[in-house]
Design a protein around this motif. Structure first.
Motif, mmCIF file in Angstrom:
data_model
loop_
_atom_site.group_PDB
_atom_site.id
_atom_site.type_symbol
_atom_site.label_atom_id
_atom_site.label_comp_id
_atom_site.label_asym_id
_atom_site.label_seq_id
_atom_site.Cartn_x
_atom_site.Cartn_y
_atom_site.Cartn_z
ATOM 1 N N LYS A 244 -6.674 -8.236 -52.599
ATOM 2 C CA LYS A 244 -5.833 -7.854 -53.733
ATOM 3 C C LYS A 244 -5.630 -9.019 -54.698
ATOM 4 O O LYS A 244 -5.674 -8.855 -55.919
ATOM 5 C CB LYS A 244 -4.483 -7.355 -53.234
ATOM 6 C CG LYS A 244 -3.545 -6.884 -54.353
ATOM 7 C CD LYS A 244 -2.237 -6.374 -53.788
ATOM 8 C CE LYS A 244 -1.330 -5.879 -54.914
ATOM 9 N NZ LYS A 244 -0.991 -6.947 -55.878
ATOM 10 N N GLY A 245 -5.427 -10.205 -54.161
ATOM 11 C CA GLY A 245 -5.212 -11.366 -55.024
ATOM 12 C C GLY A 245 -6.417 -11.658 -55.895
ATOM 13 O O GLY A 245 -6.280 -12.008 -57.078
ATOM 14 N N LEU B 67 -8.627 -9.473 -56.918
ATOM 15 C CA LEU B 67 -8.702 -8.425 -57.932
ATOM 16 C C LEU B 67 -7.676 -8.667 -59.038
ATOM 17 O O LEU B 67 -7.989 -8.538 -60.230
ATOM 18 C CB LEU B 67 -8.470 -7.059 -57.282
ATOM 19 C CG LEU B 67 -8.455 -5.851 -58.222
ATOM 20 C CD1 LEU B 67 -9.795 -5.696 -58.928
ATOM 21 C CD2 LEU B 67 -8.106 -4.580 -57.443
ATOM 22 N N ASP B 68 -6.449 -9.043 -58.658
ATOM 23 C CA ASP B 68 -5.408 -9.299 -59.660
ATOM 24 C C ASP B 68 -5.799 -10.455 -60.577
ATOM 25 O O ASP B 68 -5.577 -10.399 -61.796
ATOM 26 C CB ASP B 68 -4.077 -9.607 -58.968
ATOM 27 C CG ASP B 68 -3.484 -8.380 -58.281
ATOM 28 O OD1 ASP B 68 -3.922 -7.257 -58.608
ATOM 29 O OD2 ASP B 68 -2.608 -8.553 -57.411
ATOM 30 N N ASP B 69 -6.377 -11.501 -59.990
ATOM 31 C CA ASP B 69 -6.800 -12.647 -60.801
ATOM 32 C C ASP B 69 -7.882 -12.237 -61.799
ATOM 33 O O ASP B 69 -7.881 -12.687 -62.956
ATOM 34 C CB ASP B 69 -7.329 -13.765 -59.899
ATOM 35 C CG ASP B 69 -6.217 -14.447 -59.106
ATOM 36 O OD1 ASP B 69 -5.039 -14.246 -59.463
ATOM 37 O OD2 ASP B 69 -6.536 -15.152 -58.127
ATOM 38 N N ILE C 1 -8.435 -9.217 -63.111
ATOM 39 C CA ILE C 1 -7.888 -8.379 -64.184
ATOM 40 C C ILE C 1 -7.089 -9.231 -65.170
ATOM 41 O O ILE C 1 -7.211 -9.068 -66.393
ATOM 42 C CB ILE C 1 -7.017 -7.257 -63.584
ATOM 43 C CG1 ILE C 1 -7.900 -6.289 -62.779
ATOM 44 C CG2 ILE C 1 -6.279 -6.504 -64.684
ATOM 45 C CD1 ILE C 1 -7.134 -5.206 -62.055
ATOM 46 N N LYS C 2 -6.295 -10.164 -64.659
ATOM 47 C CA LYS C 2 -5.525 -11.032 -65.552
ATOM 48 C C LYS C 2 -6.449 -11.861 -66.435
ATOM 49 O O LYS C 2 -6.222 -12.007 -67.645
ATOM 50 C CB LYS C 2 -4.622 -11.957 -64.728
ATOM 51 C CG LYS C 2 -3.781 -12.895 -65.595
ATOM 52 C CD LYS C 2 -2.843 -13.745 -64.751
ATOM 53 C CE LYS C 2 -2.008 -14.668 -65.647
ATOM 54 N NZ LYS C 2 -1.069 -15.495 -64.853
ATOM 55 N N PHE D 255 0.936 -10.978 -67.820
ATOM 56 C CA PHE D 255 1.441 -10.872 -66.449
ATOM 57 C C PHE D 255 2.332 -12.080 -66.107
ATOM 58 O O PHE D 255 2.299 -12.597 -64.985
ATOM 59 C CB PHE D 255 0.298 -10.781 -65.430
ATOM 60 C CG PHE D 255 -0.755 -9.736 -65.718
ATOM 61 C CD1 PHE D 255 -0.576 -8.780 -66.705
ATOM 62 C CD2 PHE D 255 -1.942 -9.708 -64.988
ATOM 63 C CE1 PHE D 255 -1.550 -7.817 -66.963
ATOM 64 C CE2 PHE D 255 -2.912 -8.753 -65.235
ATOM 65 C CZ PHE D 255 -2.725 -7.808 -66.235
ATOM 66 N N PRO E 6 1.912 -6.184 -66.195
ATOM 67 C CA PRO E 6 0.856 -6.080 -65.182
ATOM 68 C C PRO E 6 0.575 -4.620 -64.816
ATOM 69 O O PRO E 6 1.345 -3.716 -65.170
ATOM 70 C CB PRO E 6 1.435 -6.852 -63.997
ATOM 71 C CG PRO E 6 2.912 -6.708 -64.152
ATOM 72 C CD PRO E 6 3.177 -6.714 -65.634
ATOM 73 N N PRO E 7 -0.522 -4.366 -64.081
ATOM 74 C CA PRO E 7 -0.904 -2.987 -63.734
ATOM 75 C C PRO E 7 0.184 -2.214 -62.996
ATOM 76 O O PRO E 7 0.313 -0.998 -63.176
ATOM 77 C CB PRO E 7 -2.145 -3.178 -62.850
ATOM 78 C CG PRO E 7 -2.723 -4.478 -63.300
ATOM 79 C CD PRO E 7 -1.546 -5.338 -63.646
ATOM 80 N N GLN E 8 0.967 -2.889 -62.162
ATOM 81 C CA GLN E 8 1.995 -2.175 -61.410
ATOM 82 C C GLN E 8 3.150 -1.711 -62.295
ATOM 83 O O GLN E 8 3.955 -0.877 -61.877
ATOM 84 C CB GLN E 8 2.525 -3.028 -60.250
ATOM 85 C CG GLN E 8 3.168 -4.341 -60.660
ATOM 86 C CD GLN E 8 2.165 -5.489 -60.667
ATOM 87 O OE1 GLN E 8 0.968 -5.257 -60.853
ATOM 88 N NE2 GLN E 8 2.650 -6.708 -60.447
ATOM 89 N N ARG F 232 -8.718 -0.576 -61.467
ATOM 90 C CA ARG F 232 -8.804 -1.327 -60.208
ATOM 91 C C ARG F 232 -10.130 -1.036 -59.491
ATOM 92 O O ARG F 232 -10.767 -1.940 -58.950
ATOM 93 C CB ARG F 232 -7.628 -0.961 -59.305
ATOM 94 C CG ARG F 232 -6.276 -1.477 -59.798
ATOM 95 C CD ARG F 232 -5.192 -1.158 -58.770
ATOM 96 N NE ARG F 232 -3.881 -1.637 -59.183
ATOM 97 C CZ ARG F 232 -3.452 -2.889 -59.035
ATOM 98 N NH1 ARG F 232 -4.259 -3.792 -58.480
ATOM 99 N NH2 ARG F 232 -2.247 -3.242 -59.431
#
Length: 692
Positions: free
Chosen positions: A522-523, A525-527, A529-530, A549, A569-571, A618
């Motif tokens: 997950k980390g 993927l988050d990096d 996207i950011k 974010f 952020p996406p969430q 995602r």
């Protein structure tokens, strides 16, 4: 003008319609004809020529035969040498019926103008001898009354002149030694005008082990007989020999077959005239006559063909250049109701397979296809590559019969059938399903790519030919282009390189990608996207700052040079529900800077992602990371793959990256700003949301 289905214009022969045709009957047997036991379509001269298209090669050969029998020149020896199924035996039958004169030549379709061209008013009736190497045995003599015949020369003499002829070679037949050229010349002169038809000679001689004596003679004595016979034919002006030889050493069969072929070619080459094989264009008419009782009214055929031709010209940039010529319109007419692309693929690609027998193979295959299409009420305007019913067990079995092991599960899962991926794609998108775009496209790719060898430098079928084999007039080309991309992104056995696509029995790297995608952290993927969202905005903007974010504590609380854009952020996605995550997150940042109250609240506006797109984003991010890791591992040797798989992985990675960029722009599209109203004298926070 609507496209009338082929089934309403053309009528297949009854045996094709009923499925009662015997595939063996597509293989003409000259011995059966000579013995009077062949099916009527081969035995009866009138029926035979009514169903026979006289090709250019056959026309020239029959003229030469007629001239020879009439004593007006012509070749004394003609060698028929083409690949399996190339029409050799069928040509021998044409000569048999022409020479034996069981019916007047005026009753034989296509023969009168041929004789006129040869300048022959009255063709003499000739004796015909048939030597079939498969039907004769070197160790099993034939008995005719009180006579026992051991050899090819004994058989030839008996067929030409009966007992009187056999007596002339009886001693040589008993000893297994070749009669001399003079004896054979006398024999043939007495029998003239005569025709000697020799089929599958290599199949007989390859059984003779060198240095071993058989009842039929030795290897050397049989080769010597062939040499003497070919020389004798030159001495008799109204006698002709036609012999069929396999085209390649593979077809000759084994070491002895190759040796026999080499020896026979050497002697035939001294006097022979090589017959011209069937051309692809001529195959149109051969197949039509055998499979269709009536190919359709000429005006209707031209009408359908014109619609296809006009459609190809209207979309010239989408189809092969040859479709733009009037010649292609003529090809459409000549091949109707079968699309020329089927013939091109079968004759150019499938005929390279060892088991595929050119015209005979096409006849067998298309008979099964037409039977299935007729019984399932197929409504296509033409029988196209995209029409092939590979979901039918008989069609599928015939298709994979010519191919290496491993194709059946590929067809069932990824090409055609109720549970195949293309059927699923068609079933879940009406744009595709209304024209069966996915299945038609997959079938076309299969027909155009399955025969390719793995070691070929250039594999696959080009997009323009996929469209040619799948799209019909009135349909939208873009739908098929879109479904091709969908298939490329989903199928595990479909490969693509530049503009070419092909199926293989080995899976591509998609399965490896799917496995890796499930394990993306997950980390990571988050990096990603950011990083990609930050890249979208760049450095040139009119905001006091852009915060992607960013935690509330790190967003400055000051007037600065302008308002600050906070990218959520996406969430914190925007939706229309009362508990809108975007409003909740924005309100937290608006009121607080970390643990401290925010003072300059009117300096912030927010950009929120769309709730309905976040999951797709995602998923696309995971896909890109998976492909990127595969490329890295192949390049550093961790994953052992060849250069073609590396290229495939790079293309897939680049495509995934491009799609990711597009999705990011689609996702962050809600601009939200705080608005303060007073209700009963009390300040109340409201939000304005605008889609950008």
């Amino acid at each position: 003008m609507s496209l009338k289905p082929w089934r309403e214009i053309a009528t297949p022969h009854k045996d094709v319609l009923a499925g009662t045709f015997k595939q063996s009957e597509f293989a003409a047997d000259i011995t059966q004809v000579a013995n009077g036991t062949a099916p009527a379509e081969y035995q009866d001269a009138e029926q035979f020529f009514a169903r026979t298209y006289i090709t250019e090669g056959m026309r020239l050969l029959l003229i030469s035969v007629a001239q020879r029998l009439a004593g007006q020149g012509g070749d004394p020896v003609i060698q028929l040498q083409t690949a399996f199924g190339g029409g050799k035996t069928h040509t021998l039958l044409a000569v048999y019926h022409l020479a034996s004169r069981s019916v007047p030549t005026s009753n034989l379709t296509g023969i009168p103008p041929l004789l006129d061209e040869a300048g022959i008013a009255d063709l003499p009736e000739a004796r015909v001898a048939v030597i079939d190497g498969i039907k004769l045995s070197p160790s099993q003599p034939r008995r005719y009354g009180k006579h026992t015949i051991n050899t090819l020369w004994g058989e030839l003499a008996w067929q030409l002149l009966g007992e009187a002829g056999f007596e002339q070679v009886a001693d040589s037949d008993r000893d297994g030694t070749s009669p001399g050229k003079e004896i054979l010349t006398d024999l043939i002169r007495q029998a003239a005008p005569c025709v000697i038809l020799v089929d599958e000679l290599v199949a007989f001689i390859r059984q003779l082990e060198v240095g071993k004596q058989y009842k039929a003679g030795t290897f050397d004595s049989n080769v010597s007989f062939v040499q003497a016979l070919t020389e004798a034919m030159k001495a008799v002006p109204d006698a002709i020999l036609l012999a069929s030889l396999p085209e390649s050493e593979v077809e000759a069969g084994g070491t002895m077959g190759q040796r026999a072929l080499e020896s026979l070619e050497k002697y035939f080459a001294r006097v022979e005239s090589v017959w011209k094989p069937v051309a692809t264009e001529e195959a149109f008419e051969i197949v039509r006559r055998r499979l269709f009782e009536n190919p359709g009214d000429r005006a209707e055929v031209e009408g359908i063909s014109r619609q296809f031709s006009d459609y190809y010209r209207q979309h010239a940039e989408k189809f092969p250049v040859e479709t733009q010529s009037n010649e292609y319109f003529e090809r459409l007419c000549r091949s109707y109701p079968i699309h020329p692309e089927i013939f091109d693929r079968l004759y150019e690609d499938w005929s390279t397979l060892e088991k595929f027998q050119r015209t005979r193979g096409v006849l067998q295959y298309m008979a099964i296809v037409i039977h299935r299409l007729w019984n399932t009420d197929n409504r296509d305007a033409l029988i196209m590559p995209g029409t092939l019913p590979l979901d039918d067990s008989n069609v599928r079995t015939k298709s994979i019969h010519y191919l290496p092991q491993g194709w059946e599960p590929v067809i069932e899962r990824e090409i055609d059938g109720p549970h195949s991926a293309p059927a699923d794609i068609d079933g879940h998108d009406t744009r595709f399903g209304s024209v069966q775009a996915a299945r038609r496209t997959a079938r076309t790719i299969f027909l155009g790519s399955a025969p390719a060898a793995a070691n070929q430098a250039v594999r696959g079928i080009q997009t323009e030919r996929i469209l040619l084999g799948a799209v019909q007039p009135g349909q939208t080309v873009g739908v098929f282009e879109d479904v091709l991309k969908r298939l490329r992104d989903r199928l595990h056995y479909l490969y693509s390189e530049q503009d070419r696509y092909w199926f293989d029995t080995k899976p591509n790297l998609r399965r490896e990608m799917e496995s890796r995608k499930q394990n993306i952290e997950k980390g990571l993927l988050d990096d990603l996207i950011k990083q990609r969202v930050t890249r979208v905005f760049g450095r040139k903007h009119y905001f006091g700052g852009i915060h992607v974010f960013t935690p509330s504590a790190d967003i400055p609380d000051e007037y600065g040079s302008g308002p600050r854009l906070v990218v959520l952020p996406p969430q914190a996605a925007f939706n229309r529900s009362e508990s809108n995550p975007a409003y909740t997150q924005a309100e937290l940042i608006l009121y607080q800077r970390g643990d401290q109250p925010r003072q300059k609240q009117n300096r912030l506006i927010f950009l929120a992602p769309d709730f309905d797109v976040v999951n797709r984003l995602r998923e696309q991010g995971r896909t890109f990371l998976a492909w990127d890791s595969i490329v890295t591992d192949i390049e550093n040797g961790t994953l052992n793959q060849d250069i073609s798989h590396l290229n495939q992985a790079k293309r897939s990675r680049d495509h995934a990256e491009q799609s990711l960029g597009q999705l990011i722009r689609e996702t962050w599209k809600w601009l939200i700003a705080p608005v303060q109203d007073f209700v009963n004298g009390t300040p109340h926070l409201e939000w304005e949301a605008v889609q950008v």
